[in-house]
Design an enzyme around this catalytic site. Structure first.
Site, mmCIF file in Angstrom:
data_model
loop_
_atom_site.group_PDB
_atom_site.id
_atom_site.type_symbol
_atom_site.label_atom_id
_atom_site.label_comp_id
_atom_site.label_asym_id
_atom_site.label_seq_id
_atom_site.Cartn_x
_atom_site.Cartn_y
_atom_site.Cartn_z
ATOM 1 N N ASP A 33 -17.413 -56.789 7.322
ATOM 2 C CA ASP A 33 -17.833 -55.783 8.301
ATOM 3 C C ASP A 33 -18.917 -56.381 9.190
ATOM 4 O OD1 ASP A 33 -18.712 -53.535 9.622
ATOM 5 O OD2 ASP A 33 -19.575 -52.555 7.845
ATOM 6 N N ASN A 35 -20.158 -54.990 12.064
ATOM 7 C CA ASN A 35 -20.985 -54.067 12.844
ATOM 8 C C ASN A 35 -21.606 -52.940 12.020
ATOM 9 O OD1 ASN A 35 -18.712 -52.628 12.343
ATOM 10 N ND2 ASN A 35 -18.250 -52.079 14.462
ATOM 11 N N ASP A 37 -20.430 -50.529 10.179
ATOM 12 C CA ASP A 37 -19.910 -49.154 10.125
ATOM 13 C C ASP A 37 -19.190 -48.863 8.810
ATOM 14 O OD1 ASP A 37 -17.592 -50.601 10.428
ATOM 15 O OD2 ASP A 37 -16.857 -49.520 12.197
ATOM 16 N N ASP A 41 -13.658 -55.667 10.072
ATOM 17 C CA ASP A 41 -13.159 -55.772 11.451
ATOM 18 C C ASP A 41 -12.791 -57.217 11.776
ATOM 19 O OD1 ASP A 41 -15.758 -56.962 11.974
ATOM 20 O OD2 ASP A 41 -16.523 -54.901 11.880
ATOM 21 N N ASP A 214 6.989 -55.535 7.424
ATOM 22 C CA ASP A 214 6.843 -54.450 6.452
ATOM 23 C C ASP A 214 8.201 -53.807 6.146
ATOM 24 O OD1 ASP A 214 4.747 -52.704 5.142
ATOM 25 O OD2 ASP A 214 5.786 -51.166 6.300
ATOM 26 N N GLU A 269 8.908 -58.346 3.712
ATOM 27 C CA GLU A 269 8.636 -57.511 2.546
ATOM 28 C C GLU A 269 9.931 -56.776 2.258
ATOM 29 O OE1 GLU A 269 5.818 -54.038 0.646
ATOM 30 O OE2 GLU A 269 6.696 -53.775 2.603
HETATM 31 O O1 ISL Z 1 2.743 -49.115 -2.610
HETATM 32 C C1 ISL Z 1 3.739 -49.176 -3.251
HETATM 33 C C2 ISL Z 1 3.702 -49.028 -4.710
HETATM 34 O O2 ISL Z 1 2.389 -48.847 -5.108
HETATM 35 C C3 ISL Z 1 5.045 -49.452 -2.651
HETATM 36 O O3 ISL Z 1 5.937 -48.430 -2.925
HETATM 37 C C4 ISL Z 1 4.922 -49.663 -1.155
HETATM 38 O O4 ISL Z 1 5.053 -48.451 -0.508
HETATM 39 C C5 ISL Z 1 5.994 -50.615 -0.699
HETATM 40 O O5 ISL Z 1 5.669 -51.869 -1.242
HETATM 41 C C6 ISL Z 1 6.028 -50.726 0.821
HETATM 42 O O6 ISL Z 1 4.761 -51.164 1.251
HETATM 43 C C7 ISL Z 1 4.499 -51.395 2.594
HETATM 44 O O7 ISL Z 1 4.873 -50.318 3.416
HETATM 45 C C8 ISL Z 1 4.149 -49.093 3.251
HETATM 46 C C9 ISL Z 1 2.638 -49.283 3.200
HETATM 47 O O8 ISL Z 1 2.027 -48.121 2.746
HETATM 48 C C10 ISL Z 1 2.251 -50.434 2.302
HETATM 49 O O9 ISL Z 1 0.862 -50.629 2.340
HETATM 50 C C11 ISL Z 1 3.010 -51.645 2.774
HETATM 51 O O10 ISL Z 1 2.663 -52.805 2.077
HETATM 52 C C12 ISL Z 1 4.535 -48.231 4.418
HETATM 53 O O11 ISL Z 1 4.301 -48.919 5.611
#
Ligand code: ISL
Length: 545
Positions: A33, A35, A37, A41, A214, A269
């Protein structure tokens, strides 16, 4: 649009930097951090890049820092091409990226293609009327007479809730595999594909080295949106969604990423529960470069279980030329040190034994993570041996209850450990600091040559010095019960890695510790003279043979 790359003359030899790299995940809210808050960041990241370079990290993955109402702490994006003011601004991003590159660190960033925030202008327009310009950018269904949701899909975070909510403006259901504030984009709509590709171009043009995508496996859905089988009720749909059309979409994304110079990388992911299912998203070398291997993340501290996880990963990925990844901790799961402690206690380990084994286990796990065949992803703070923060019920802020692993990183031994203290009118850190922060912080560990921080640094240096640890083959070795043993070998050399996952000292024979071998690293940083006859409890050794 980028211009430097249009004429594809002679194909460049593909660099494999990402196969040899060690990645470090930064969760910006909790890293540093600048700043005061109470929330980390981009300037905080920039200011600490030197320490990451000192550690020997090669690449960073930075979790979302885009404009966001923070319903899912940044995974709900309301503008993909701007920085949320809580993290700084675009100039702060550019400065951070330039400095990382100057230090030789690559930077990949999160891209969230499955859903936006419900405050994104696209969704605000889409929700306003059935005839709205962006209506088809999201997934809508008319309500039935009986008022039940369009199918039985369950949302992540709240497994009692459907993946659908009714939007009051038009009375129709919209799909959200995650929080209701995260409506799913409709990737069947070509304008969505184009807009999300533009987001990739925007950041590639700015110089990022790639993306962590993601829940990439969820951007294709069966057009009829069929029910999940009843046997899997209780598992969120996001962990089940595995649809052929997604592969086409991933190939298009990969080819966009590959059209840029300098070997940008796409890390998926793929949140599916088998290595087999995850492996299919490597395609024929034309989908993701790498995908997280979740079954291994969830392996307990057991030599048998790790052995089968390694066997399965090798047997599944290697034949298709797919490069493995290994990860023990991230921002969605309890840190591995905490996870192993909790699991041991559930099996009846007494508190004193857990306290004694806790750090040794985490250190031996670090040796495992950094010597397996594949690209390791570290999560900020594991190099300090951090435990999860203790979160009182009233302090839970994450819709998925994942706050513990997101505690702020302790930088020094001052009262706030580098964070505002929450006293005298100062802000408080957004989550409590992890336990032991007074001595388990960056400065204290840097001064202690036996610390977990120095163990990680030596492991990273060993990977640089021993090519067989980066690119060599892996063979599992026969070992006593409770010991995981494997070799890494190439023309450059042979290493044996021996990891005792039990609480007993274990005798080691000559097949694992051949005469003439030397111990090049011990997880407890002991400096054994000659070859030891035993592996200590939860001790890991790397031998050069
Ligand atoms: O967090 C989980 C289990 O504890 C998983 O079900 C998670 O939701 C999954 O790995 C997908 O994660 C990703 O997409 C999500 C987000 O909340 C997570 O932080 C991200 O890593 C939705 O965008």
């Amino acid at each position: 649009m980028h211009e430097d790359n249009s004429g594809s003359e002679t194909p460049r030899p593909a660099s494999r930097w990402w196969r040899e790299a060690v990645f470090y995940q930064i969760y910006p809210r909790s890293f540093a951090d600048s700043n005061g808050d109470g929330v980390g960041d981009l300037e905080g990241i920039r200011a600490h890049l030197g320490e990451l370079a000192w550690l020997g990290i090669d690449a960073l993955w930075i979790s979302p820092f885009y404009r966001s109402p923070m319903a899912d702490f940044g995974y709900d994006v309301s503008d993909y091409c701007d920085v949320d003011p809580i993290f700084g601004d675009m100039a702060a991003f550019d400065a951070m990226l330039a400095e990382a590159h100057a230090l030789g660190l690559r930077v990949i960033i999160d891209w969230v293609p499955n859903h936006t925030s419900d405050q994104h202008p696209w969704f605000l327009d889409a929700a306003s009327a059935k005839s709205a310009e962006h209506r088809n950018w999201y997934v809508w269904r008319e309500p039935d007479e009986d008022g039940t949701p369009p199918n039985n899909w369950v949302a992540a975070f709240d497994l009692t809730a459907p993946a659908w909510s009714v939007h009051p403006d038009t009375g129709e259901w919209y799909l959200h595999l995650f929080d209701p504030a995260q409506p799913d984009l409709n990737w069947d709509e070509p304008a969505v594909v184009e807009a999300m590709h533009d987001v990739l171009r925007f950041w590639l043009d700015r110089g990022v080295d790639g993306f962590r995508a993601d829940v990439l496996h969820t951007i294709g859905k069966f057009p009829e949106l069929p029910d999940d089988p009843p046997a899997v009720a209780g598992i969120p749909h996001c962990a089940l969604n595995d649809v052929p059309v997604t592969h086409e979409r991933v190939r298009a994304i990969r080819s966009l990423v590959d059209s840029y110079p300098d070997d940008r990388v796409l890390v998926g992911e793929i949140y599916l529960m088998t290595t087999q299912a995850i492996a299919s998203y490597y395609g024929d070398g034309d989908e993701v470069h790498m995908a997280f291997n979740f079954p291994a993340l969830y392996s307990p501290w057991s030599a048998d279980r790790w052995r089968s996880s390694i066997e399965e990963t090798e047997a599944t990925l290697d034949p298709r030329g797919a490069w493995p990844t290994w990860v023990l901790s991230n921002h969605d799961n309890p840190r591995h040190r905490t996870r192993y402690d909790l699991a041991a206690q559930r099996r009846g380990e007494d508190a004193a034994t857990t306290a004694r084994r806790s750090e040794a286990r985490a250190r031996a796990a670090a040796v495992l993570l950094l010597t397996l065949r594949g690209t390791p992803f570290l999560y900020q703070g594991e190099e300090l041996g951090l435990l999860d923060s203790e979160i009182a019920p009233g302090q839970v802020v994450d819709p998925g209850g994942r706050d513990g692993c997101r505690g702020p990183l302790p930088w020094d031994g001052t009262e706030g450990c580098g964070w505002p203290t929450g006293t005298n009118g100062n802000a408080a850190p957004w989550l409590p600091l992890p336990p032991e922060a007074g001595f388990r912080n960056r400065v204290a560990q840097q001064e202690d040559p036996g610390s977990t921080l120095h163990l990680y640094r030596r492991l990273l240096a060993l990977r640089k010095a021993h090519p067989e640890l980066r690119e060599g083959d892996l063979s599992l070795l026969n070992a006593p019960d409770g010991v995981l043993a494997f070799s890494r070998h190439s023309d450059a050399g042979i290493c044996h890695i021996l990891i005792n996952m039990t609480n007993e000292s274990t005798e080691i024979d000559e097949s694992l510790m051949p005469l003439g071998a030397t111990v090049i690293l011990a997880s407890d940083m002991a400096d054994p003279r000659g070859l030891p006859a035993h592996l200590g409890p939860d001790q890991a050794l790397i031998l050069s043979v």
